[in-house]
Motif scaffolding. Structure first.
Motif, short mmCIF file in Angstrom:
data_model
loop_
_atom_site.label_atom_id
_atom_site.label_comp_id
_atom_site.label_asym_id
_atom_site.label_seq_id
_atom_site.Cartn_x
_atom_site.Cartn_y
_atom_site.Cartn_z
N LEU A 95 -27.44 -79.36 -7.94
CA LEU A 95 -28.53 -80.29 -7.73
C LEU A 95 -28.36 -81.40 -8.75
O LEU A 95 -28.39 -81.16 -9.96
CB LEU A 95 -29.87 -79.57 -7.94
CG LEU A 95 -31.10 -80.37 -7.59
CD1 LEU A 95 -31.15 -80.63 -6.11
CD2 LEU A 95 -32.34 -79.63 -8.04
N ARG A 96 -28.17 -82.62 -8.27
CA ARG A 96 -27.91 -83.74 -9.18
C ARG A 96 -29.21 -84.46 -9.50
O ARG A 96 -29.88 -84.99 -8.62
CB ARG A 96 -26.90 -84.69 -8.55
CG ARG A 96 -25.54 -84.06 -8.31
CD ARG A 96 -24.74 -84.88 -7.33
NE ARG A 96 -25.45 -84.96 -6.05
CZ ARG A 96 -25.09 -85.77 -5.07
NH1 ARG A 96 -24.06 -86.57 -5.21
NH2 ARG A 96 -25.78 -85.79 -3.95
N LEU A 97 -29.56 -84.46 -10.77
CA LEU A 97 -30.80 -85.09 -11.21
C LEU A 97 -30.49 -86.36 -11.98
O LEU A 97 -29.87 -86.32 -13.05
CB LEU A 97 -31.58 -84.11 -12.10
CG LEU A 97 -32.81 -84.65 -12.82
CD1 LEU A 97 -33.87 -85.12 -11.84
CD2 LEU A 97 -33.39 -83.60 -13.76
N ALA A 113 -35.48 -74.50 -17.60
CA ALA A 113 -35.57 -73.06 -17.86
C ALA A 113 -36.36 -72.37 -16.75
O ALA A 113 -35.95 -71.34 -16.22
CB ALA A 113 -36.22 -72.82 -19.22
N ALA A 114 -37.49 -72.96 -16.40
CA ALA A 114 -38.32 -72.36 -15.35
C ALA A 114 -37.61 -72.41 -14.00
O ALA A 114 -37.68 -71.48 -13.19
CB ALA A 114 -39.67 -73.08 -15.27
N TYR A 115 -36.91 -73.53 -13.79
CA TYR A 115 -36.25 -73.71 -12.49
C TYR A 115 -35.17 -72.66 -12.25
O TYR A 115 -35.01 -72.16 -11.15
CB TYR A 115 -35.65 -75.11 -12.42
CG TYR A 115 -34.87 -75.39 -11.15
CD1 TYR A 115 -35.51 -75.40 -9.91
CD2 TYR A 115 -33.50 -75.63 -11.18
CE1 TYR A 115 -34.80 -75.67 -8.74
CE2 TYR A 115 -32.79 -75.89 -10.02
CZ TYR A 115 -33.44 -75.90 -8.81
OH TYR A 115 -32.75 -76.15 -7.67
N ALA A 120 -34.42 -70.23 -5.10
CA ALA A 120 -33.67 -71.28 -4.40
C ALA A 120 -32.90 -72.17 -5.36
O ALA A 120 -32.32 -73.17 -4.95
CB ALA A 120 -34.63 -72.14 -3.57
N ALA A 121 -32.89 -71.83 -6.65
CA ALA A 121 -32.31 -72.73 -7.65
C ALA A 121 -30.80 -72.87 -7.50
O ALA A 121 -30.10 -71.92 -7.15
CB ALA A 121 -32.63 -72.21 -9.05
N LEU A 122 -30.32 -74.07 -7.77
CA LEU A 122 -28.90 -74.34 -7.85
C LEU A 122 -28.61 -74.81 -9.27
O LEU A 122 -29.51 -75.24 -9.98
CB LEU A 122 -28.50 -75.45 -6.88
CG LEU A 122 -28.62 -75.15 -5.39
CD1 LEU A 122 -28.26 -76.37 -4.58
CD2 LEU A 122 -27.71 -73.98 -5.04
N ALA A 281 -33.62 -76.40 -2.61
CA ALA A 281 -33.38 -76.53 -4.05
C ALA A 281 -34.22 -77.66 -4.64
O ALA A 281 -34.82 -77.53 -5.71
CB ALA A 281 -31.90 -76.77 -4.32
N VAL A 282 -34.28 -78.79 -3.91
CA VAL A 282 -35.09 -79.91 -4.37
C VAL A 282 -36.56 -79.52 -4.37
O VAL A 282 -37.30 -79.77 -5.33
CB VAL A 282 -34.86 -81.15 -3.48
CG1 VAL A 282 -35.87 -82.23 -3.80
CG2 VAL A 282 -33.45 -81.67 -3.65
#
Lengths: 299, 299
Positions: A95-97, A113-115, A120-122, A281-282
Motif C-alpha cells: 500500500l503506497r502512502l 502499528a494499528a494498521y 486486510a493490511a498490506l 487495504a485502503v
DNA sequence: GGTCATCCATACCTTCACGGTATCAATGCC
DNA sequence: GGCATTGATACCGTGAAGGTATGGATGACC
C-alpha cells in the motif's frame, strides 16, 4: 478513424502550454517539423482548428482551450491506469502512502502499528513527496492513499477523510526581536519571507494555496528548500516558517524558537484516495487512521 | 518508453472482456495475430503479466483486473476530450442535452422557453438516447448536460441537481382483470413481464437499476423496445409498464389503461453535467430548470 | 486412449506513419 | 529594406502495425 492517441495529446499539451513549436519540440525531445505535422494531423482528425499560428505568434483557439483543459485529466487517467496495473503486478503488493516527510501530525507510527494488526493490511510503502505533490502522486497512480492538508483545491475523483486539526506555530531565530514576546499575531510577521520565497501575507498563507502543478515554464519557480536549509535560514533571520505543532515538536533546535501565533489558522490533515478504489487495504487503513486520530484527540 | 497508448488500452479491454483473442480481434476489426502481439507488447511495457492464457482458456491476472477497471475511465476521458474539442470548434456552438425521449416530466418546453431568455443561453440541441444511455453520452463528451433519473449508480465526476419527483403509474391492457380495480399494489403485479424482458420484482424495478452499460456480449441483452412496440405488447397483455405520470399523461391510448400503484416508489428527475464544466451556458440551464421545476411544483 | 477441432503463438512480409535533415517562406524588428 | 526568427514543406529512412500462413498445445469426443 476517430480515436485520439495519447502521443497526440501529449504533443498538443506541450505546444499549447509553450505556445511555441520550437520550445515544445525541445521539451518533447524531438525535432520541430514532425511536431508541426502531428498537430496538423490532430486538427485534421478532429476537424477543428486548435492553434492559430503565424511565424511570429501561436495562440489557442476556443476549441484548443477546451482540449487543453480536457487533455490533462485524460493523460493523467491513462498514466494512472498504467502505474496501477504495474504496481498490482508486483509479486508483493504494498500500500503506497504519499505524504510530505514529517507532516503526519505525529500519528503515523501509531497508525501504522494499528494498521498492521488489521486482517486486510498490506505492507505500507511510504512515498515521500514534496509540498503539494501528494495529489499528483495519487492521480498518476504513484500512490494508493495520500496524507495531506485539506481543504483541497480540487478533490474531484477523490474521497477524503479528515484525521486531525492542529495549530501552527511560527519558527523564528532566537535572536529575533519578536522571540522575546511569548505570543504573536500574524500582523507582526507580515512582510517576512517564507521558505518558498514569497512574502508572508496576513493569513499566514494557507498550505494548499500553491498547488497549480508545474506551470508552463513559469518565470519564478517557487524555492524548494529542505529542512536543513530552512533551519539555516531561520537561524540567520532570513525567513520565518509556520510549521504545524507536531512538526515543531519533532524538531527542537538551538538557535530557533517556536512561538504561538494567536490568530494563525490551524491546519487539518486528511487521508485522500481515488473514489474508485475498492481496495480493502485502503479501506482498512482509513478506518484505522480515523480511529487512531480520534483516540489521540482526547488525551 | 513509459507511456501507454490508447490503441493498446482499447485492445486490452476487448480481450479482457471477451476473454478470447479471436472474438476480441473480430470485435476490433483486425486479425488475431497482431492482437496477440499487441497484448504481449503491452505486457512487456508494463513489465507485468495481464492475462493468463493457454490455447483453451484466457483469464485475467490481478494486474489485469486492475487495468481493466482503470482503462475504461481513461478511454472515456480521452474520447470525451476529443468530442468536446470537436464540438467547441463548430462555428455555432450549441448546448447538447441528453435525455430519453418524453422523460422530461413535462417540463422541457417551459425550461427551454425560459432558458432562451437567459443572456448566457446557447441554442439547445437535444440528444435523444435510449434508456440508461444518458450517462455514457455525458461521459464520452457527446452531450454537455443530461436529464435523467436519480439516484445514479455512479455519479463520480458529475454534479447533479434534482428537478422534480413524480409518481409512477402502471400501464395495463384494458382487458386485464386488474384493470377493473382502481388502485393496485406492487404485489398484484409481481411476476408480470416488463418491457425489457425481465419479470417485475416487488420494487417495480428502480429505473436506474440496469445501467451496467453494454456488457461483454452478455448472453441475454435486455430487450430494447420502442414506444409503439411497448403499447402493442401492453394491449396484448404480454407486458406491464411503469411510466412516470407525465409520460402516461402524454400517451393516452385506447386499449391501455393507467392505474395508480399505491406502494410504487416515485421517480426523481435530475440534471447532471461534468463537474469540470465551467460553461456559463450549462450553469444558466441548470438555474433556469430548477426555477421552472420549483414553480411547477406548487400549482 | 487416440483423433480432432479449437485457439493462441510464431514466422514472414508489406505498408505507412513517425521522426530526422535540409530548406523555404512569412513576419516582426531595427 | 535587410535580417533574424520561426512555422511549414519536401524528402528520406526506419520501424511499428497489420495481414497471411502455419505451427503446436490442449481439451473434447468417440
Amino acid at each position: 478513424m476517430d480515436d485520439l492517441e495519447v502521443r497526440q495529446l501529449r504533443y498538443f499539451v506541450a505546444v499549447a502550454e509553450e505556445l511555441h513549436f520550437g520550445r515544445a519540440a525541445l521539451r518533447l525531445g524531438m525535432a520541430q517539423p514532425p511536431l508541426s505535422r502531428a498537430i496538423r494531423e490532430l486538427e485534421r482528425r478532429l476537424g477543428v482548428r486548435l492553434l492559430e499560428r503565424t511565424t511570429r505568434h501561436v495562440s489557442l483557439t476556443p476549441a484548443g482551450e477546451v482540449l487543453l483543459r480536457d487533455a490533462k485529466p485524460a493523460l493523467d487517467a491513462v498514466a494512472a491506469a498504467g502505474r496501477r496495473a504495474r504496481h498490482a503486478g508486483r509479486a508483493e503488493p504494498g500500500l503506497r502512502l504519499a505524504m510530505k516527510a514529517d507532516y503526519d501530525g505525529g500519528l503515523l507510527p501509531r497508525i501504522l502499528a494499528a494498521y498492521r494488526l488489521e486482517p486486510a493490511a498490506l505492507p505500507v510503502e511510504l512515498v515521500l513527496v514534496g509540498r503539494g505533490e501528494q495529489l499528483p502522486a495519487l492521480r498518476e497512480g504513484r500512490a494508493d492513499v495520500a496524507l495531506l492538508p485539506v481543504p483541497l483545491a480540487d478533490d474531484r475523483g477523490l474521497d477524503v477523510e479528515p484525521l486531525l486539526t492542529e495549530p501552527r506555530l511560527v519558527a523564528l531565530a532566537s535572536t529575533d526581536p519578536l522571540a522575546d514576546r511569548p505570543r504573536l499575531r500574524v500582523a507582526d510577521l507580515a512582510g517576512r519571507t517564507l521558505p518558498d520565497g514569497t512574502p508572508a501575507d496576513r493569513d499566514g498563507r494557507p498550505p494548499t494555496a500553491v498547488t497549480a502543478g508545474p506551470s508552463p515554464l513559469a518565470e519564478a519557480p517557487p524555492r524548494r528548500l529542505d529542512l536543513a536549509q530552512i533551519f539555516n535560514l531561520i537561524e540567520l533571520g532570513s525567513i520565518v516558517w509556520f510549521p504545524p505543532a507536531s512538526v515543531a515538536r519533532r524538531h527542537p533546535r538551538p538557535g530557533v524558537v517556536y512561538r504561538t501565533v494567536e490568530d494563525l489558522g490551524p491546519i487539518t490533515l486528511a487521508l485522500a484516495w481515488p473514489q474508485d478504489s475498492r481496495s480493502p487495504a485502503v479501506a482498512a487503513l482509513v478506518r484505522t487512521a480515523t480511529t487512531v486520530a480520534a483516540t489521540a484527540a482526547r488525551p
